[in-house]
Design a protein around this motif. Sequence first.
Motif, PDB file in Angstrom:
ATOM      1  N   SER A 254      -0.332   4.916 -20.021  1.00  0.00           N
ATOM      2  CA  SER A 254      -1.555   4.302 -19.491  1.00  0.00           C
ATOM      3  C   SER A 254      -1.461   2.772 -19.584  1.00  0.00           C
ATOM      4  O   SER A 254      -2.023   2.061 -18.761  1.00  0.00           O
ATOM      5  CB  SER A 254      -2.806   4.831 -20.200  1.00  0.00           C
ATOM      6  OG  SER A 254      -2.700   4.621 -21.572  1.00  0.00           O
ATOM      7  N   LYS A 255      -0.697   2.293 -20.565  1.00  0.00           N
ATOM      8  CA  LYS A 255      -0.466   0.854 -20.651  1.00  0.00           C
ATOM      9  C   LYS A 255       0.292   0.372 -19.400  1.00  0.00           C
ATOM     10  O   LYS A 255      -0.017  -0.672 -18.819  1.00  0.00           O
ATOM     11  CB  LYS A 255       0.375   0.558 -21.903  1.00  0.00           C
ATOM     12  CG  LYS A 255       0.165  -0.823 -22.474  1.00  0.00           C
ATOM     13  CD  LYS A 255       0.799  -0.901 -23.854  1.00  0.00           C
ATOM     14  CE  LYS A 255       1.297  -2.309 -24.136  1.00  0.00           C
ATOM     15  NZ  LYS A 255       2.227  -2.348 -25.260  1.00  0.00           N
ATOM     16  N   LEU A 256       1.272   1.190 -18.999  1.00  0.00           N
ATOM     17  CA  LEU A 256       2.037   0.859 -17.796  1.00  0.00           C
ATOM     18  C   LEU A 256       1.133   0.907 -16.564  1.00  0.00           C
ATOM     19  O   LEU A 256       1.193   0.024 -15.693  1.00  0.00           O
ATOM     20  CB  LEU A 256       3.204   1.844 -17.643  1.00  0.00           C
ATOM     21  CG  LEU A 256       4.129   1.626 -16.448  1.00  0.00           C
ATOM     22  CD1 LEU A 256       4.817   0.269 -16.541  1.00  0.00           C
ATOM     23  CD2 LEU A 256       5.180   2.728 -16.354  1.00  0.00           C
ATOM     24  N   ASP A 257       0.268   1.920 -16.521  1.00  0.00           N
ATOM     25  CA  ASP A 257      -0.648   2.044 -15.381  1.00  0.00           C
ATOM     26  C   ASP A 257      -1.565   0.833 -15.262  1.00  0.00           C
ATOM     27  O   ASP A 257      -1.815   0.334 -14.167  1.00  0.00           O
ATOM     28  CB  ASP A 257      -1.492   3.323 -15.515  1.00  0.00           C
ATOM     29  CG  ASP A 257      -0.651   4.555 -15.211  1.00  0.00           C
ATOM     30  OD1 ASP A 257       0.427   4.387 -14.610  1.00  0.00           O
ATOM     31  OD2 ASP A 257      -1.073   5.667 -15.575  1.00  0.00           O
ATOM     32  N   GLU A 258      -2.045   0.403 -16.416  1.00  0.00           N
ATOM     33  CA  GLU A 258      -2.919  -0.785 -16.402  1.00  0.00           C
ATOM     34  C   GLU A 258      -2.201  -1.966 -15.772  1.00  0.00           C
ATOM     35  O   GLU A 258      -2.771  -2.714 -14.978  1.00  0.00           O
ATOM     36  CB  GLU A 258      -3.307  -1.170 -17.839  1.00  0.00           C
ATOM     37  CG  GLU A 258      -4.508  -0.434 -18.378  1.00  0.00           C
ATOM     38  CD  GLU A 258      -4.643  -0.646 -19.877  1.00  0.00           C
ATOM     39  OE1 GLU A 258      -4.327  -1.764 -20.362  1.00  0.00           O
ATOM     40  OE2 GLU A 258      -5.044   0.324 -20.561  1.00  0.00           O
TER      41      GLU A 258
ATOM     42  N   ASN B  12       9.198  -5.848 -11.057  1.00  0.00           N
ATOM     43  CA  ASN B  12       8.253  -6.251 -12.116  1.00  0.00           C
ATOM     44  C   ASN B  12       7.833  -5.036 -12.933  1.00  0.00           C
ATOM     45  O   ASN B  12       7.768  -5.074 -14.160  1.00  0.00           O
ATOM     46  CB  ASN B  12       6.967  -6.855 -11.519  1.00  0.00           C
ATOM     47  CG  ASN B  12       7.237  -8.085 -10.693  1.00  0.00           C
ATOM     48  OD1 ASN B  12       8.272  -8.172 -10.038  1.00  0.00           O
ATOM     49  ND2 ASN B  12       6.331  -9.043 -10.740  1.00  0.00           N
ATOM     50  N   VAL B  13       7.517  -3.935 -12.220  1.00  0.00           N
ATOM     51  CA  VAL B  13       7.045  -2.730 -12.899  1.00  0.00           C
ATOM     52  C   VAL B  13       8.152  -2.162 -13.788  1.00  0.00           C
ATOM     53  O   VAL B  13       7.901  -1.741 -14.923  1.00  0.00           O
ATOM     54  CB  VAL B  13       6.576  -1.683 -11.865  1.00  0.00           C
ATOM     55  CG1 VAL B  13       6.250  -0.356 -12.555  1.00  0.00           C
ATOM     56  CG2 VAL B  13       5.366  -2.198 -11.099  1.00  0.00           C
TER      57      VAL B  13
ATOM     58  N   ILE C  80       6.586   6.289 -12.152  1.00  0.00           N
ATOM     59  CA  ILE C  80       6.482   5.070 -11.337  1.00  0.00           C
ATOM     60  C   ILE C  80       6.545   5.432  -9.840  1.00  0.00           C
ATOM     61  O   ILE C  80       5.795   4.888  -9.023  1.00  0.00           O
ATOM     62  CB  ILE C  80       7.599   4.076 -11.710  1.00  0.00           C
ATOM     63  CG1 ILE C  80       7.392   3.562 -13.141  1.00  0.00           C
ATOM     64  CG2 ILE C  80       7.626   2.891 -10.737  1.00  0.00           C
ATOM     65  CD1 ILE C  80       8.542   2.726 -13.669  1.00  0.00           C
ATOM     66  N   ALA C  81       7.422   6.379  -9.514  1.00  0.00           N
ATOM     67  CA  ALA C  81       7.544   6.809  -8.121  1.00  0.00           C
ATOM     68  C   ALA C  81       6.190   7.298  -7.604  1.00  0.00           C
ATOM     69  O   ALA C  81       5.757   6.952  -6.498  1.00  0.00           O
ATOM     70  CB  ALA C  81       8.594   7.916  -8.010  1.00  0.00           C
TER      71      ALA C  81
ATOM     72  N   ASN D 140       4.073   5.280  -4.942  1.00  0.00           N
ATOM     73  CA  ASN D 140       4.260   6.004  -3.699  1.00  0.00           C
ATOM     74  C   ASN D 140       5.631   5.711  -3.073  1.00  0.00           C
ATOM     75  O   ASN D 140       5.738   5.418  -1.879  1.00  0.00           O
ATOM     76  CB  ASN D 140       3.134   5.644  -2.723  1.00  0.00           C
ATOM     77  CG  ASN D 140       2.819   6.804  -1.825  1.00  0.00           C
ATOM     78  OD1 ASN D 140       3.361   7.903  -2.036  1.00  0.00           O
ATOM     79  ND2 ASN D 140       1.976   6.587  -0.833  1.00  0.00           N
ATOM     80  N   LEU D 141       6.655   5.779  -3.916  1.00  0.00           N
ATOM     81  CA  LEU D 141       8.028   5.562  -3.453  1.00  0.00           C
ATOM     82  C   LEU D 141       8.852   6.795  -3.803  1.00  0.00           C
ATOM     83  O   LEU D 141       8.558   7.467  -4.789  1.00  0.00           O
ATOM     84  CB  LEU D 141       8.642   4.348  -4.165  1.00  0.00           C
ATOM     85  CG  LEU D 141       8.095   2.973  -3.852  1.00  0.00           C
ATOM     86  CD1 LEU D 141       8.651   1.964  -4.848  1.00  0.00           C
ATOM     87  CD2 LEU D 141       8.452   2.561  -2.430  1.00  0.00           C
TER      88      LEU D 141
END
Lengths: 163, 125, 600
Positions: free
Chosen positions: A14-18, A32-33, A52-53, A57-58
């Motif tokens: 969720s930290k990554l999502d933020e 960056n991500v 991440i995909a 949406n990759l």
Amino acid sequence: MAGIDVVADKGKLSKLDEYIDTLKNKDGILINVLHKAQEIFGYLPDEVIDHIADRLNLPPSKIFGVVTFYNFFSRKPKGKYQVKICLGTACYVKGAGKILERFLEELGVQPEEVTQDGLFSVHPVRCLGACSMAPVVLVGERDFYGRLTPNDVPTIIKKYREG
Amino acid sequence: MPKIKSLEELMKIKEDAIKDLKLRQSGKRGKVIVAMGTCGIAAGAKETLKAIVDAINEFGVDDIAVVQSGCMGLCDVEPTVEVSLMDEEPVIYGNVTPEQARRIVEKHLKNGEIVADLVVKRGEV
Amino acid sequence: MAAVATNTILICAGGACISAGEESVKDAFKDELKKFALDTVVSVVETGCMGACNLGPLAVVYPEGVFYQKLTPDAARKIVREHILKGRVVEEYLYKGPEGEIKPQAQEELPFFTKQVKIATRNLGVIDPTDIDEYIGRDGYFALVKAVKEMTPEQVIEEIKASGLRGRGGAGFPTGLKWELGRKSKGDTKYIVCNADEGDPGAFMDRAILEGDPHTVIEGMVIGAYAIGASQGYIYVRAEYPLAIERLNIAIEKAREYGFLGKNILGSDFCFDIELRIGAGAFVCGEETALMASIEGERGQPRVKPPYPVQSGLWGKPTVINNVETFANIPPIILKGAKWFASIGTETSKGTKVFALAGKIRNTGLVEVPMGITLRELIFEIGGGIPGNKKFKAVQTGGPSGGCIPAEYLDTPVDYESLKELGTIMGSGGMVVMDEDDCMVDVAKFFLEFTVDESCGKCTPCREGTRVMLDILEKITNGEGTKEDLEKLKQLGEFISNSSLCGLGQTAPNPVLSTMRYFWDEYLAHVEEKRCPAKKCKALIRFVIDHDKCVGCTACAKVCPVNAITGEVRKPHTINDDECIRCGSCIEVCRFNAISKVSP
């Protein structure tokens, strides 16, 4: 490949999502991500790549393509202290090879391998840009050591082992 | 900070900054500048900086500011430290280990004597 | 040269000096400078009190920092004629310390300072890079105000064109021309990019500028954006430079706060902002088309040019890409004028260049010198020569895209064209000095290992060709090479140069071709005599102990990691050649110089 525990690492995800949310309106943010993800997880496990995909949406294949292209990204865990040995030209002519050998010998690992206690991994890298201090070693993100001789190696290792 | 819109506003900041650079109104007698580029850090500038701060406390020198700068280009003699006292030509010291840093604080900052054996350059870079 | 190197005279304008006649001294300086047409190069600045009030009027001549006292108008004229023009210190007015002794000029033995002309690195080590006010205190952002308030974009471009500034990243493309192409390119969105992916091993000037003076890069970019009409900028900086990234982030934040970035800059309708993009450890991303792919979040693979980035760059829009040092030169040019800048340097290479001195050289570090200075001045005067009484062998410039220059060309002036003629390139300015202990075949192999590692794999000549070249070099350094191999190496090198897609591949053979050109004998020794003259290639050397010198101290036997050294205490020792791994540890510990390397 070591996976991640989806339940235990929920906070990390969720930290990554933020972070991803803060980049919403920008173009070309994949790298960056990935930097952020590696900062959070220490490396890029497959589960994180899939996540991440989903979020960007990759296709995962595209992300694998990017991850494997850049030296900086790793799909394997690294040591708590990453020892980066500069093998740039100036370091090379000033004997960086011997520094690398000594680190591998003292820690009993191969390049990119993690020590059994998980503390260290050794990474030969291209120029760190501190050529005037050659040969140079970088531990972690910030600790630069310059003008080294092989005999300095045990002292450096000791410093981190004793934390 | 309101956004700058004119040359006059910029001029004003410059004048204040120069005063600050020259330490006129900062209430300090001078400053110690530690070069903290990557090469400086590789040569041990962090330890030097710490030693300076410690020594300044130890000797009770409370009218000197300790600041950082980028690389002066003098990598060969890193860590480098510049001592810039009011109305005095700045002095750049080279090869400043923590022990030497302590000497600089005691001799130059406290007693006003230049530590001649460490001087790399006088005057501005 | 002296005229260029001396760029400031500081005159004390404290109360005591004024009453001692400071003003007439100042006028005399100015008149005399004008007489010799030096008034644009040497500035006369009045400062606050210098403190030695009983000795006024006082002046300091920079960059040497020579302190003069008790000046008169005549003295001032003499200083201009002697010191500024001829570089001789005028002894009779030298400042003397309180006890009457001449004030030590610590830097008099150091041409390291006197030969430098600092433009791009003017603030390094002087200001706190995290404090925008200190940058402004050194005329920071005044060029931006001048450009936006007093000049049209076309005038800015004209000024840069007239200055003769060429790209400092390596290829040396005229910056003004690039900007003009960018301006003329059609498109509603345009980008300006700073290439801070300093990957050449041996080069670290961009890092030093980003760490020590990030605002000059930002100011240069904003001026560039104004000139070409860009609304968004990117700084692509390598992940290996965490300190540079940190300071850039602070600087961008501050520049926004002050209104140098963002909407309606300086109250005009010009809007522009900068975003940082971090590299991920791929050398090829220094190539501009690969760099753009990386900013877009793709694999950093180059593509065919044309179209050039100014026509179709980031996301297909016109994009101008300049290097860090190039941007750092922009504010001084706008502020002091093209004429001033063009007065420094040579006919085709104007201004200064920052060089990173590293390797076997005494004064390692960063220096900024006028273009056209000779390699000899750079390496032996500024750099202080080679340490340890060793002989100079070659200087490597241009990183993996460049070549090695031997001693006979030390008097070559350093500019884009001269270096190209020698088979190397200016590159980003890394200079790695090598001495007699460095084997040129081994150095060539080192660079090939680098390119094999860093080749992106897109085009065959680079991906496969460099691999084969490396195999051949390995064969040679292992003592298995033949003369045919040398021929093959040369042919392959030329083929790769001609047929690779991007600059990385096209220049990858340079380190091999240039060392073959200048050190052919050394290659021949490796293949014909199986000998390494520099005694570097492990397969071609042996370690031997001189029994006349060995006292039997056992130090070498103790340190040998494979127990290849035997002998009784106080009796000469022997190295068993079959077991020796040529690590050299024994030589390091021997205090009697009894151990040496031999190559047949």
